[in-house]
Design a protein around this motif. Structure first.
Motif, PDB file in Angstrom:
ATOM      1  N   LEU A  74      11.523  71.060  67.417  1.00  0.00           N
ATOM      2  CA  LEU A  74      10.214  70.766  68.008  1.00  0.00           C
ATOM      3  C   LEU A  74       9.946  69.268  68.032  1.00  0.00           C
ATOM      4  O   LEU A  74       9.088  68.802  68.771  1.00  0.00           O
ATOM      5  N   SER A  75      10.677  68.498  67.201  1.00  0.00           N
ATOM      6  CA  SER A  75      10.487  67.050  67.190  1.00  0.00           C
ATOM      7  C   SER A  75      10.973  66.403  68.476  1.00  0.00           C
ATOM      8  O   SER A  75      10.720  65.224  68.715  1.00  0.00           O
ATOM      9  N   ASN A  76      11.696  67.168  69.332  1.00  0.00           N
ATOM     10  CA  ASN A  76      12.148  66.636  70.625  1.00  0.00           C
ATOM     11  C   ASN A  76      11.030  66.622  71.668  1.00  0.00           C
ATOM     12  O   ASN A  76      11.187  66.018  72.731  1.00  0.00           O
ATOM     13  N   LEU A  77       9.912  67.269  71.375  1.00  0.00           N
ATOM     14  CA  LEU A  77       8.823  67.400  72.360  1.00  0.00           C
ATOM     15  C   LEU A  77       7.976  66.130  72.343  1.00  0.00           C
ATOM     16  O   LEU A  77       6.840  66.112  71.865  1.00  0.00           O
TER      17      LEU A  77
ATOM     18  N   PRO B 138       8.940  70.012  58.479  1.00  0.00           N
ATOM     19  CA  PRO B 138      10.052  69.134  58.877  1.00  0.00           C
ATOM     20  C   PRO B 138       9.623  67.664  58.945  1.00  0.00           C
ATOM     21  O   PRO B 138       8.590  67.343  59.541  1.00  0.00           O
ATOM     22  N   THR B 139      10.404  66.801  58.320  1.00  0.00           N
ATOM     23  CA  THR B 139      10.097  65.371  58.384  1.00  0.00           C
ATOM     24  C   THR B 139      10.173  64.858  59.811  1.00  0.00           C
ATOM     25  O   THR B 139       9.500  63.894  60.173  1.00  0.00           O
ATOM     26  N   GLU B 140      10.977  65.549  60.642  1.00  0.00           N
ATOM     27  CA  GLU B 140      11.166  65.102  62.029  1.00  0.00           C
ATOM     28  C   GLU B 140       9.888  65.166  62.852  1.00  0.00           C
ATOM     29  O   GLU B 140       9.798  64.525  63.920  1.00  0.00           O
ATOM     30  N   LEU B 141       8.893  65.935  62.405  1.00  0.00           N
ATOM     31  CA  LEU B 141       7.630  65.980  63.159  1.00  0.00           C
ATOM     32  C   LEU B 141       6.978  64.597  63.220  1.00  0.00           C
ATOM     33  O   LEU B 141       6.121  64.352  64.066  1.00  0.00           O
TER      34      LEU B 141
ATOM     35  N   ASN C 248       8.223  62.147  64.412  1.00  0.00           N
ATOM     36  CA  ASN C 248       8.656  61.502  65.657  1.00  0.00           C
ATOM     37  C   ASN C 248       7.714  61.778  66.827  1.00  0.00           C
ATOM     38  O   ASN C 248       7.855  61.161  67.880  1.00  0.00           O
ATOM     39  N   LEU C 249       6.781  62.705  66.668  1.00  0.00           N
ATOM     40  CA  LEU C 249       5.904  63.108  67.778  1.00  0.00           C
ATOM     41  C   LEU C 249       4.766  62.098  67.918  1.00  0.00           C
ATOM     42  O   LEU C 249       3.612  62.354  67.571  1.00  0.00           O
ATOM     43  N   SER C 250       5.086  60.959  68.459  1.00  0.00           N
ATOM     44  CA  SER C 250       4.164  59.818  68.443  1.00  0.00           C
ATOM     45  C   SER C 250       2.907  60.047  69.273  1.00  0.00           C
ATOM     46  O   SER C 250       1.921  59.327  69.112  1.00  0.00           O
ATOM     47  N   ASN C 251       2.921  61.044  70.193  1.00  0.00           N
ATOM     48  CA  ASN C 251       1.740  61.308  71.011  1.00  0.00           C
ATOM     49  C   ASN C 251       0.857  62.411  70.434  1.00  0.00           C
ATOM     50  O   ASN C 251      -0.180  62.753  71.011  1.00  0.00           O
ATOM     51  N   LEU C 252       1.263  62.965  69.306  1.00  0.00           N
ATOM     52  CA  LEU C 252       0.557  64.108  68.750  1.00  0.00           C
ATOM     53  C   LEU C 252      -0.860  63.719  68.314  1.00  0.00           C
ATOM     54  O   LEU C 252      -1.054  62.743  67.596  1.00  0.00           O
ATOM     55  N   GLU C 253      -1.839  64.508  68.768  1.00  0.00           N
ATOM     56  CA  GLU C 253      -3.233  64.294  68.399  1.00  0.00           C
ATOM     57  C   GLU C 253      -3.761  65.395  67.478  1.00  0.00           C
ATOM     58  O   GLU C 253      -4.724  65.190  66.744  1.00  0.00           O
ATOM     59  N   GLU C 254      -3.129  66.559  67.510  1.00  0.00           N
ATOM     60  CA  GLU C 254      -3.629  67.700  66.741  1.00  0.00           C
ATOM     61  C   GLU C 254      -2.451  68.444  66.131  1.00  0.00           C
ATOM     62  O   GLU C 254      -1.542  68.879  66.848  1.00  0.00           O
ATOM     63  N   LEU C 255      -2.453  68.572  64.788  1.00  0.00           N
ATOM     64  CA  LEU C 255      -1.404  69.292  64.076  1.00  0.00           C
ATOM     65  C   LEU C 255      -2.074  70.266  63.113  1.00  0.00           C
ATOM     66  O   LEU C 255      -2.693  69.863  62.131  1.00  0.00           O
ATOM     67  N   THR C 256      -1.987  71.571  63.410  1.00  0.00           N
ATOM     68  CA  THR C 256      -2.607  72.581  62.556  1.00  0.00           C
ATOM     69  C   THR C 256      -1.529  73.541  62.075  1.00  0.00           C
ATOM     70  O   THR C 256      -0.952  74.281  62.864  1.00  0.00           O
ATOM     71  N   LEU C 257      -1.289  73.519  60.765  1.00  0.00           N
ATOM     72  CA  LEU C 257      -0.279  74.373  60.130  1.00  0.00           C
ATOM     73  C   LEU C 257      -0.908  75.238  59.044  1.00  0.00           C
ATOM     74  O   LEU C 257      -0.193  75.815  58.221  1.00  0.00           O
ATOM     75  N   TYR C 258      -2.213  75.347  59.015  1.00  0.00           N
ATOM     76  CA  TYR C 258      -2.881  76.022  57.909  1.00  0.00           C
ATOM     77  C   TYR C 258      -2.643  77.532  57.928  1.00  0.00           C
ATOM     78  O   TYR C 258      -2.205  78.110  58.905  1.00  0.00           O
ATOM     79  N   ARG C 259      -2.914  78.160  56.770  1.00  0.00           N
ATOM     80  CA  ARG C 259      -2.763  79.593  56.546  1.00  0.00           C
ATOM     81  C   ARG C 259      -1.352  80.068  56.880  1.00  0.00           C
ATOM     82  O   ARG C 259      -1.144  80.961  57.691  1.00  0.00           O
ATOM     83  N   ASN C 260      -0.369  79.432  56.270  1.00  0.00           N
ATOM     84  CA  ASN C 260       1.008  79.876  56.305  1.00  0.00           C
ATOM     85  C   ASN C 260       1.511  79.942  54.873  1.00  0.00           C
ATOM     86  O   ASN C 260       0.719  80.039  53.936  1.00  0.00           O
ATOM     87  N   GLN C 261       2.821  79.899  54.684  1.00  0.00           N
ATOM     88  CA  GLN C 261       3.405  79.948  53.350  1.00  0.00           C
ATOM     89  C   GLN C 261       4.334  78.747  53.153  1.00  0.00           C
ATOM     90  O   GLN C 261       5.401  78.852  52.539  1.00  0.00           O
ATOM     91  N   LEU C 262       3.926  77.605  53.677  1.00  0.00           N
ATOM     92  CA  LEU C 262       4.743  76.406  53.619  1.00  0.00           C
ATOM     93  C   LEU C 262       4.788  75.855  52.193  1.00  0.00           C
ATOM     94  O   LEU C 262       3.797  75.915  51.457  1.00  0.00           O
ATOM     95  N   THR C 263       5.934  75.327  51.825  1.00  0.00           N
ATOM     96  CA  THR C 263       6.131  74.794  50.481  1.00  0.00           C
ATOM     97  C   THR C 263       6.640  73.356  50.569  1.00  0.00           C
ATOM     98  O   THR C 263       6.824  72.809  51.651  1.00  0.00           O
ATOM     99  N   GLY C 264       6.897  72.776  49.400  1.00  0.00           N
ATOM    100  CA  GLY C 264       7.383  71.404  49.363  1.00  0.00           C
ATOM    101  C   GLY C 264       6.259  70.401  49.501  1.00  0.00           C
ATOM    102  O   GLY C 264       5.071  70.749  49.465  1.00  0.00           O
ATOM    103  N   GLU C 265       6.631  69.139  49.680  1.00  0.00           N
ATOM    104  CA  GLU C 265       5.650  68.058  49.754  1.00  0.00           C
ATOM    105  C   GLU C 265       5.252  67.751  51.194  1.00  0.00           C
ATOM    106  O   GLU C 265       5.944  68.125  52.143  1.00  0.00           O
ATOM    107  N   ILE C 266       4.127  67.083  51.334  1.00  0.00           N
ATOM    108  CA  ILE C 266       3.720  66.591  52.655  1.00  0.00           C
ATOM    109  C   ILE C 266       4.648  65.438  53.018  1.00  0.00           C
ATOM    110  O   ILE C 266       4.739  64.452  52.278  1.00  0.00           O
ATOM    111  N   PRO C 267       5.354  65.509  54.144  1.00  0.00           N
ATOM    112  CA  PRO C 267       6.295  64.432  54.492  1.00  0.00           C
ATOM    113  C   PRO C 267       5.574  63.106  54.709  1.00  0.00           C
ATOM    114  O   PRO C 267       4.557  63.049  55.419  1.00  0.00           O
ATOM    115  N   ALA C 268       6.117  62.056  54.119  1.00  0.00           N
ATOM    116  CA  ALA C 268       5.555  60.723  54.352  1.00  0.00           C
ATOM    117  C   ALA C 268       5.635  60.342  55.816  1.00  0.00           C
ATOM    118  O   ALA C 268       4.826  59.549  56.321  1.00  0.00           O
TER     119      ALA C 268
END
Length: 637
Positions: free
Chosen positions: A72-75, A93-96, A98-118
């Motif tokens: 998805l980082s190719n978009l 994914p840290t590759e997200l 790369n989405l330099s035009n992204l204005e809205e990122l909603t990943l809530y209410r899932n089962q994601l683990t690990g740290e927030i990528p810098a």
């Protein structure tokens, strides 16, 4: 997948199931894909990474699983990526980044683990970042302070920990910031707190200062802390805001949420040293003895719950009871003599009539223990004052003996699904009831007119049953009602004009029935209403212009009610409306120009095959385009 010229694909809000076809990755001209609000499952196909022209990918509220594909980082043209309310796992994914035009990122209410990528700190165009309701851990990256256009950030409900980075004070456009949960907290220094207070909508704890640790240690030692179900960080050197179930504000403990945590022993008097304590929850433990008299010094207490323990109760003396009554939300048994005759018998009848042996929770029922220890039973001065047995697998019919619990104020049997039979007329004897809910069961027959005797009721919920017959006009006697929900039954007849007497109503739900006749003009008297749901009935006639008197209304739903005529221009007075549903009727004509006064409208559905349409003029169309979710035809030339 053969529609290679397709630019916009919208299949949202259906009941689609199965997996997302990999062939959708062939639609390289696609600019927007809306698959949200379905029942799709499986993983996101990596092939969607081929959609180089995609601006928006909206697939929220499905049953999708697996990891978020790095492809998805190719978009690179993506401005909106909304994957929330699914079952995604793995790390972000840290590759997200790369989405330099992204204005809205909603990943809530899932089962994601690990740290927030810098790397998310590279998304310079980002305005909204919603990660709440996952299992993310670690600290918040300092790089998020680079998101200079960020307006919304929601991190609540994860396992994040530590102090928020000072770099976040660079986010000068932030309007909403929620970060509670886990051990995450805001630095207490003046500069950070000043920045935080400048955010219009913020919520989360301040890192605690030393000072009240001793009272918490006393609680731990007195209630067998080593054997608690969860004692994470207790007695460690970590800030007490990171100790399990402890909330801290400005360095003081404000809440202890110790429910269902295997506490034993007695509550220590040292808790009175937590002078800013506002909430204390000891429900569902094995505590015993009386609450300490010293607690009456906690003058800021707003919530105190201590139901379902092994004998824990409130002293019955006048001073303690006066203090307890002054707490907005207090619940738990009073140390009192055995209940009057008839109380235990009514509860035994309920148990036997509704399959008590198979209840989800029947702790202490039919034992010799005081009935205040029976699951879901509230007692005051020896009388049953509350029955909270919602979502507890009650089956069978409601026994008439419940009419003997004449001091009961709260009766909750909602969401049991298999509670059947008629509503006993004897419930009309329970004149102290302030709350009655039988929502989401299989009750049949008519609504007893005797319920009109319950003049202290503040809420009556009979939603989602199989009730039939007419709505009794006697319900108009319930003048203290704030909420009346009779929706999704098989009620028939006309809407009683007498309901207009219920002037304290803020919610009226008559939807999903078989009601007929016209909408009473008298409903315009219910000026405190914020929500009126009449959808899915067999009503007739026009929309009364008197509904324009409901100036507090925020939601008006008349979908699919067979109404005719034109839309009253007076509806423009409903300036607080955020939702207006008029679709699926036989309404005609052009929408009134006056509706452009509804500046708060976010949802407006007026689809119809009978001629109802939106005016062509630029002003009206500009107003309509500003509505987030508008659906209906435009008048032809």
């Amino acid at each position: 997948g053969n529609l290679t010229n397709l630019k916009h694909l919208a299949l949202n809000n259906n009941a689609l199931s199965g997996e997302i076809p990999t062939e959708l990755g062939n639609l390289t001209n696609l600019e927007e894909m809306n698959l949200h609000d379905n029942q799709l499952s499986g993983a996101i196909p990596a092939e969607l990474g081929n959609l180089a022209n995609l601006n928006a990918l909206n697939i929220w509220n499905n049953q999708l699983s697996g990891e978020i594909p790095t492809e998805l980082s190719n978009l690179s043209n993506l401005t909106r990526l909304n994957l929330h309310t699914n079952q995604f796992s793995g790390s972000i994914p840290t590759e997200l980044g790369n989405l330099s035009n992204l204005e809205e990122l909603t990943l809530y209410r899932n089962q994601l683990t690990g740290e927030i990528p810098a790397e998310l700190g590279n998304l310079n165009s980002l305005r909204s970042l919603k990660l709440f309701g996952n299992e993310l851990s670690g600290s918040v990256p300092v790089e998020l302070g680079n998101l200079s256009n960020l307006e919304v950030m929601e991190l609540v409900g994860n396992k994040l920990s530590g102090a928020l980075p000072q770099s976040l004070t660079m986010l000068t456009k932030l309007e909403r910031f929620n970060f509670g949960g886990g051990g995450l907290c805001a630095p207490s220094d003046a500069a950070f707190q000043a920045w935080l207070q400048g955010i219009e909508d913020h919520d989360g704890p301040t890192c605690a200062l030393p000072g009240q640790r001793e009272a918490l240690v006393a609680l731990y030692n007195a209630t067998d802390g080593p054997n608690w179900t969860n004692n994470t960080n207790w007695l460690t050197d970590n800030d007490i805001s990171t100790w399990y179930a402890v909330d801290v504000s400005d360095g003081s403990v404000t809440a202890l949420y110790m429910w269902n945590n295997n506490l034993t022993g007695e509550v220590p008097p040292e808790l009175s040293n937590l002078t800013n304590l506002e909430e204390l929850d000891f429900n569902d433990n094995q505590l015993s003895g009386e609450l300490p008299q010293t607690l009456t010094g906690l003058t800021g207490m707003r919530r105190l719950q201590f139901w379902n323990n092994e004998g824990l109760c409130a002293p019955s003396d006048a001073a303690f009871q006066t203090w307890l009554q002054g707490i907005e939300d207090a619940g738990g048994p009073t140390c009192a003599p055995p209940p009057p005759p008839g109380q235990r018998e009514a509860l035994v009848a309920l148990y036997n009539a509704t399959g008590g042996d198979n209840w989800t929770n029947n702790d202490n029922w039919l034992t010799d223990n005081d009935i205040s220890t029976w699951y879901g039973v509230g007692v005051s001065d020896g009388s049953v004052t509350a029955l909270n047995l919602g979502e507890n697998n009650l089956t069978g019919e409601i026994p008439t003996e419940l009419g003997d619990l004449t001091n009961i104020g709260h009766l909750e049997f909602g969401h049991n699904k298999f509670l059947s039979g008629r509503i006993p007329t004897e419930l009309g004897n329970l004149t102290n009831l302030t709350y009655l809910s039988f929502n989401e069961n299989q009750l049949t027959g008519s609504i007893p007119a005797e319920l009109g005797n319950l003049t202290n009721l503040g809420y009556l919920g009979l939603w989602y049953n199989q009730l039939s017959g007419e709505i009794p006009s006697e319900l108009a006697n319930l003048t203290n009602l704030g909420g009346l929900d009779l929706g999704e039954n098989a009620l028939s007849g006309q809407i009683p004009t007498e309901l207009s007497n219920l002037t304290n109503l803020t919610f009226l739900g008559l939807h999903g029935n078989q009601l007929s006749g016209e909408i009473p003009t008298e409903l315009g008297n219910l000026t405190n209403l914020t929500e009126l749901n009449l959808w899915g009935n067999q009503l007739s006639g026009e929309i009364p212009s008197e509904l324009a008197n409901l100036t507090n209304l925020e939601r008006l739903d008349l979908n699919g009610t067979q109404l005719t005529g034109q839309i009253p221009s007076e509806l423009a007075n409903l300036t607080n409306l955020t939702e207006l549903w008029l679709g699926g009727n036989q309404l005609t004509g052009s929408l009134p120009q006056s509706l452009t006064m509804l500046t708060k409208l976010q949802i407006f559905h007026f689809w119809s095959e009978s001629g109802l349409c939106a005016p062509l003029d630029a002003a009206f169309q500009a107003w309509l385009q500003d509505i987030e979710d508008a659906n209906g035809p435009t008048c032809s030339e």
